[in-house]
Motif scaffolding. Structure first.
Motif, PDB file in Angstrom:
ATOM      1  N   ARG A 417     -89.786  -8.031 -43.452  1.00 54.46           N
ATOM      2  CA  ARG A 417     -90.899  -8.382 -44.341  1.00 54.46           C
ATOM      3  C   ARG A 417     -91.802  -9.467 -43.742  1.00 54.46           C
ATOM      4  O   ARG A 417     -92.780  -9.882 -44.356  1.00 54.46           O
ATOM      5  N   LEU A 418     -91.418  -9.937 -42.553  1.00 53.98           N
ATOM      6  CA  LEU A 418     -92.143 -11.086 -41.987  1.00 53.98           C
ATOM      7  C   LEU A 418     -93.635 -10.819 -41.790  1.00 53.98           C
ATOM      8  O   LEU A 418     -94.467 -11.645 -42.160  1.00 53.98           O
ATOM      9  N   LEU A 419     -93.964  -9.656 -41.192  1.00 52.14           N
ATOM     10  CA  LEU A 419     -95.379  -9.405 -40.919  1.00 52.14           C
ATOM     11  C   LEU A 419     -96.186  -9.378 -42.209  1.00 52.14           C
ATOM     12  O   LEU A 419     -97.286  -9.931 -42.284  1.00 52.14           O
ATOM     13  N   LYS A 420     -95.637  -8.747 -43.240  1.00 54.07           N
ATOM     14  CA  LYS A 420     -96.326  -8.698 -44.544  1.00 54.07           C
ATOM     15  C   LYS A 420     -96.475 -10.110 -45.109  1.00 54.07           C
ATOM     16  O   LYS A 420     -97.540 -10.492 -45.601  1.00 54.07           O
ATOM     17  N   GLU A 423     -99.056 -12.237 -43.431  1.00 55.81           N
ATOM     18  CA  GLU A 423    -100.441 -11.848 -43.689  1.00 55.81           C
ATOM     19  C   GLU A 423    -100.963 -12.503 -44.953  1.00 55.81           C
ATOM     20  O   GLU A 423    -102.162 -12.576 -45.174  1.00 55.81           O
TER      21      GLU A 423
ATOM     22  N   ASN B  54     -93.086  -3.054 -36.951  1.00 59.30           N
ATOM     23  CA  ASN B  54     -91.870  -3.816 -37.275  1.00 59.30           C
ATOM     24  C   ASN B  54     -90.671  -3.310 -36.481  1.00 59.30           C
ATOM     25  O   ASN B  54     -89.888  -4.093 -35.951  1.00 59.30           O
ATOM     26  N   GLN B  95    -102.370 -11.469 -38.149  1.00 56.19           N
ATOM     27  CA  GLN B  95    -103.697 -11.441 -38.775  1.00 56.19           C
ATOM     28  C   GLN B  95    -104.193 -12.851 -39.086  1.00 56.19           C
ATOM     29  O   GLN B  95    -105.366 -13.160 -38.879  1.00 56.19           O
ATOM     30  N   THR B  96    -103.292 -13.692 -39.600  1.00 54.75           N
ATOM     31  CA  THR B  96    -103.727 -15.034 -40.043  1.00 54.75           C
ATOM     32  C   THR B  96    -103.340 -16.119 -39.037  1.00 54.75           C
ATOM     33  O   THR B  96    -103.121 -17.267 -39.411  1.00 54.75           O
ATOM     34  N   ASP B 171    -100.834  -7.334 -35.155  1.00 52.79           N
ATOM     35  CA  ASP B 171    -101.027  -6.727 -36.472  1.00 52.79           C
ATOM     36  C   ASP B 171    -102.359  -7.198 -37.041  1.00 52.79           C
ATOM     37  O   ASP B 171    -102.481  -8.366 -37.442  1.00 52.79           O
TER      38      ASP B 171
END
Lengths: 424, 238
Positions: A417-420, A423, B54, B95-96, B171
Motif C-alpha cells: 500500500r506504500l505507493l498509494k 501519493e 508494486n 508522485q509527491t 509512479d
C-alpha cells in the motif's frame, strides 16, 4: 547512521524537544524526590540517634522490655566494666552512657514557695569529661539559645520554650522531684546555666539536660545507666553493620538467663523505626514506579503522535529498501538518545537542586509545633551515590519502552500500500 | 523463467479481497523487459498500473503466476529479501517527491547510501555526482521546503539514482509538476537512461510522460491491452 538520526532529532524539535523536556522534568523530579526522602530518612535517623538512643543502644533485658516507661529501677549496673569491654571489642562505635529520667520541675519564689512547676523529661550524659563525645554528637553549642553550657555539678540546661513557659532563664534555681533507682523520692536544686533548642519539638517542649554524675548521685544510680549508646564513628547509620555488631554482642550473652544481662538493639529496632524506614523505602520504590508509568504513558503517546506525523517518512524509508526491523530499531535508537540526553540533563539539574536542599534545607517548624516524634524542624536532602543514576531508570527505560510500544505499528504496515499512501 | 531480461512476468494474477468477493487487479499479465528500456505502463485509473509496479518493485507479491526481477523470484522473497532487493537494485520516484523534510537535499540523496553502508568518502563523491546529474549540485544544503516542485523531484531522482540501480520505477512522476518542469524532469531521466543504461519503468496516464516513452504498455482492467514499441520516443514534446 547515528549521525543521520541525531541530525534528524536535532532539527525536528517535535521529535526531540517535547520528549526531551518530559524526560528532563521527570528525571529531575525523581532525583530531587529520591534525595529528599533519603534526606528525610537520614534526618530522622540522625535526630533519633542523637537525641534518643544512639545508632545502637545497650540496655538490660528487663529495661529494654519496658523502655517506654524509662524504668531506671531496671537499669544496667556495672557500666564502667561494660564500657571498657565495649571500647575494646566494638571500636567502630563511640560509646557513652545515658540516663533518661522524668519528674516534676518546681520553680520556687523568694520564700521557697512554688511559683511555677511542670512535668519534665530529662536526659543525663557525660557533660564534663573531655573524652565525652556527647557535646559534638548533640551539637550543644549550636543548640544553646541563652546562657552558657553547664560548667560544674548542679548546673543544668532547660528547653528554651519550657523555660519561657515557666518564666525563668539562665541563673534561676529549679527543684527536680523524681524517684530513685530503688523507688525512693529524690529532690535536688539545680541552677539553670542556659537554655537550648534542638529543633525537635518533642525535645524542645519540656526537656532538661544534666550531667550524668549529678543525676547518678540524685537517683542512687552509682555505676548504673539506663542505656549505653553507641554512635558509628563514621557519622552515618550503617544498617547492615549495626545488625551484625548487635548480633555479635548479643551472642556473647546468649546463654545467660539473667534478666539484667545487657542486650544490644539497633536504631531500627528502637521505637518501631524499622517499620517506618520500610515504609520510606516502599515510598521510594513507589515514586520511581509512578514516574516510570507516567513517563511511559506520556512518551508512548508522544511516540504514537510522532509515528502518525512521520507516517510518510517511514513509508518512504520502507519503499527505499529499509527493513521494518531497521526502521523500528532506529526509532528505538532515537528514543534512547533522547532518553540518555534527557536523563543526563535531568540528573544534573536534579542533583543541583538536591545539593542546594542538602546544604540549606527547608524549615517546617510551623507545621510541627505539636509533634511528639524526635524529628528536626529543618529538613535537608541527602545526595547519595544512587541519586546519580536512579533518574536513568525512568528516563531511559520509559522513553525506550514508549517508543518500542508505539513503534510496533511499523510492523503492521503493508508495503503493497506504500505507493498509494505516498501519493496521498 | 530464464533468458537475457531484466524483468519477466508470467501469467501474473493479483486479486484483492473486497468484502466477500475478490477484485482482480491483474489478470494473466505476461511481460518481458530488457535492460536499458524506457517504458511505461499506461491506462485509466484502476487498470492495474500501480499494482504491477508494486509487484515489480517487490513491494507486493502476486496471487498466482510469477515475476522475476533482476534474477530474483518476487513471489518467493521474504520481507527482508524484498527490502534488500529494493535497497540494492531498485530506485523509486514518487508522485509527491517524498523527500525527508528535516534533511537537506544532500542528506536526502545520501540516505540510500547510508542504508548500503557505503564508506563516507565514496558516499560524498556519489552524492555530488548524483546532484550534478540532475543539475542541482549547488542546492545540496537546501531543505525540501526551500525547493520548488521541479527541484524537489530532481532531488528525488538523484536519490533514486545515487546507488546506480539497474532499474528505476516511477509512479506518476510528473503529476504534481507544471509542463515546463515535467519536460525538464523527463529529459533528465531520459539522459540518465541513455548515459547510465538504467532501465526506467513508469506508471502514468500523463500524456507528457507517454510522449517520452520508447515502449508503451496499455493496461485495461488488469490485462495487457496493447504493447507498443517505438524506435524513437513516442511523441516527444506533447
Amino acid at each position: 547512521m547515528i549521525r543521520f538520526l541525531s541530525l534528524g532529532l536535532w532539527r525536528d524539535r517535535s521529535r526531540s524537544l517535547f520528549p526531551l523536556l518530559t524526560v528532563i522534568f521527570g528525571v529531575m523530579l525523581t532525583v530531587v524526590l529520591f534525595s529528599w526522602i533519603k534526606g528525610f530518612e537520614d534526618n530522622f535517623l540522625q535526630t533519633n540517634a542523637r537525641l534518643g538512643s544512639g545508632h545502637v543502644a545497650i540496655m538490660s533485658r528487663a529495661y529494654a522490655a519496658e523502655a517506654d516507661q524509662l524504668p531506671n529501677d531496671l537499669a544496667l549496673t556495672g557500666v564502667g566494666g561494660i564500657l571498657e569491654r565495649l571500647r575494646r571489642d566494638f571500636p567502630a562505635f563511640a560509646w557513652t552512657p545515658r540516663i533518661h529520667f522524668a519528674g516534676l520541675l518546681d520553680v520556687p519564689d523568694k520564700k521557697g514557695e512554688t511559683r511555677a512547676q511542670g512535668p519534665v523529661g530529662g536526659l543525663a550524659f557525660d557533660l564534663f569529661s573531655t573524652a565525652s563525645p556527647e557535646k559534638s554528637i548533640l551539637n550543644l553549642e549550636l543548640a544553646l539559645v541563652r546562657g552558657v553550657l553547664p560548667q560544674k555539678k548542679g548546673e543544668v540546661l532547660l528547653a528554651d520554650e519550657f523555660a519561657a513557659n515557666l518564666g525563668i532563664g539562665p541563673g534561676a534555681t529549679v527543684t527536680l522531684i523524681a524517684s530513685t533507682m530503688y523507688g525512693g523520692m529524690a529532690t535536688a536544686n539545680f541552677t539553670v546555666a542556659g537554655t537550648f533548642r534542638f529543633g525537635a519539638p518533642a525535645m524542645d517542649r519540656s526537656m532538661m539536660i544534666a550531667d550524668i554524675s549529678t543525676i547518678r548521685a540524685l537517683l542512687d544510680m552509682d555505676d548504673a545507666a539506663g542505656e549505653i549508646v553507641g554512635f558509628f564513628r563514621a557519622g552515618f547509620y550503617d544498617r547492615e553493620k549495626a545488625e551484625r555488631e548487635s548480633e555479635r554482642f548479643n551472642n556473647l550473652y546468649h546463654a545467660s538467663t539473667d534478666p539484667f544481662a545487657p542486650q544490644m538493639a539497633t536504631l531500627l529496632h528502637l521505637s518501631g523505626m524499622s517499620q517506618l524506614l520500610g515504609w520510606m523505602d516502599a515510598m521510594l520504590g513507589a515514586i520511581v514506579a509512578i514516574f516510570l508509568t507516567a513517563m511511559f504513558i506520556v512518551l508512548w503517546n508522544t511516540g504514537l503522535m510522532g509515528n502518525i506525523r512521520r507516517y510518510g517518512e517511514t513509508g518512504v524509508r520502507l519503499a527505499l529498501g529499509e527493513t521494518k526491523g531497521h526502521v523500528y530499531r532506529s526509532m528505538i535508537s532515537e528514543a534512547a538518545i533522547v532518553g540518555l540526553i534527557g536523563s543526563i540533563i535531568g540528573t544534573t539539574l536534579g542533583l543541583a537542586l538536591a545539593f542546594y536542599v542538602q546544604k540549606h534545607g527547608f524549615d517546617f517548624s510551623g507545621m510541627m509545633r505539636n509533634a511528639s516524634m524526635l524529628m528536626t524542624t529543618r529538613f535537608h536532602a541527602r545526595v547519595t551515590g544512587t541519586a546519580f543514576y536512579i533518574g536513568f531508570i525512568p528516563g531511559v527505560a520509559a522513553t525506550v519502552l514508549g517508543a518500542a510500544t508505539a513503534g510496533r505499528a511499523i510492523y503492521k504496515r503493508q508495503t503493497s500500500r506504500l505507493l498509494k499512501e505516498l501519493e496521498a | 523463467m530464464t533468458g537475457n531480461h531484466l524483468i519477466r512476468t508470467e501469467n501474473l494474477v493479483k486479486t484483492y479481497p473486497m468484502g466477500l468477493s475478490q477484485i482482480t487487479a491483474l489478470n494473466n499479465v505476461s511481460l518481458v523487459f530488457g535492460a536499458g528500456e524506457f517504458s511505461g505502463l499506461v491506462g485509466p485509473s484502476g487498470s492495474g498500473k500501480t499494482t504491477l509496479l508494486n509487484i515489480i518493485g517487490s513491494l507486493d507479491s502476486p496471487t498466482s503466476g510469477g515475476a522475476e526481477v533482476l534474477g530474483r523470484r518476487i513471489e518467493k522473497l521474504s520481507h527482508r529479501e524484498a527490502a534488500e532487493l529494493r535497497n540494492h537494485s531498485i530506485g523509486f520516484i514518487f508522485q509527491t517527491f517524498n523527500l525527508l523534510p528535516v534533511y537537506t537535499a544532500y542528506e536526502n540523496v545520501e540516505f540510500p547510501l547510508l542504508l548500503l553502508k557505503t564508506p563516507a568518502g565514496q558516499r560524498k563523491k556519489m552524492v555530488m555526482e548524483a546532484l550534478e546529474w540532475v543539475g542541482l549540485a549547488d542546492r545540496g544544503r537546501s531543505r525540501p521546503s526551500q525547493l520548488s516542485g521541479g527541484e524537489s523531484q530532481r532531488i528525488a531522482i538523484a536519490r533514486a539514482m545515487v546507488k546506480r540501480p539497474p532499474l528505476l520505477l516511477a509512479d506518476e512522476p510528473t503529476a504534481n509538476l507544471d509542463a515546463e518542469n515535467s519536460h525538464h524532469i523527463l529529459q533528465t531521466m531520459e539522459k540518465l537512461n541513455r548515459e547510465l543504461g538504467t532501465s526506467f519503468l513508469f506508471a502514468t496516464h500523463d500524456e507528457k510522460v507517454i510522449g517520452y516513452l520508447r515502449r508503451k504498455i496499455t493496461l485495461v482492467d488488469g490485462r495487457v491491452a496493447k504493447d507498443e514499441t517505438f524506435p524513437s520516443p513516442a511523441g516527444k514534446g506533447v
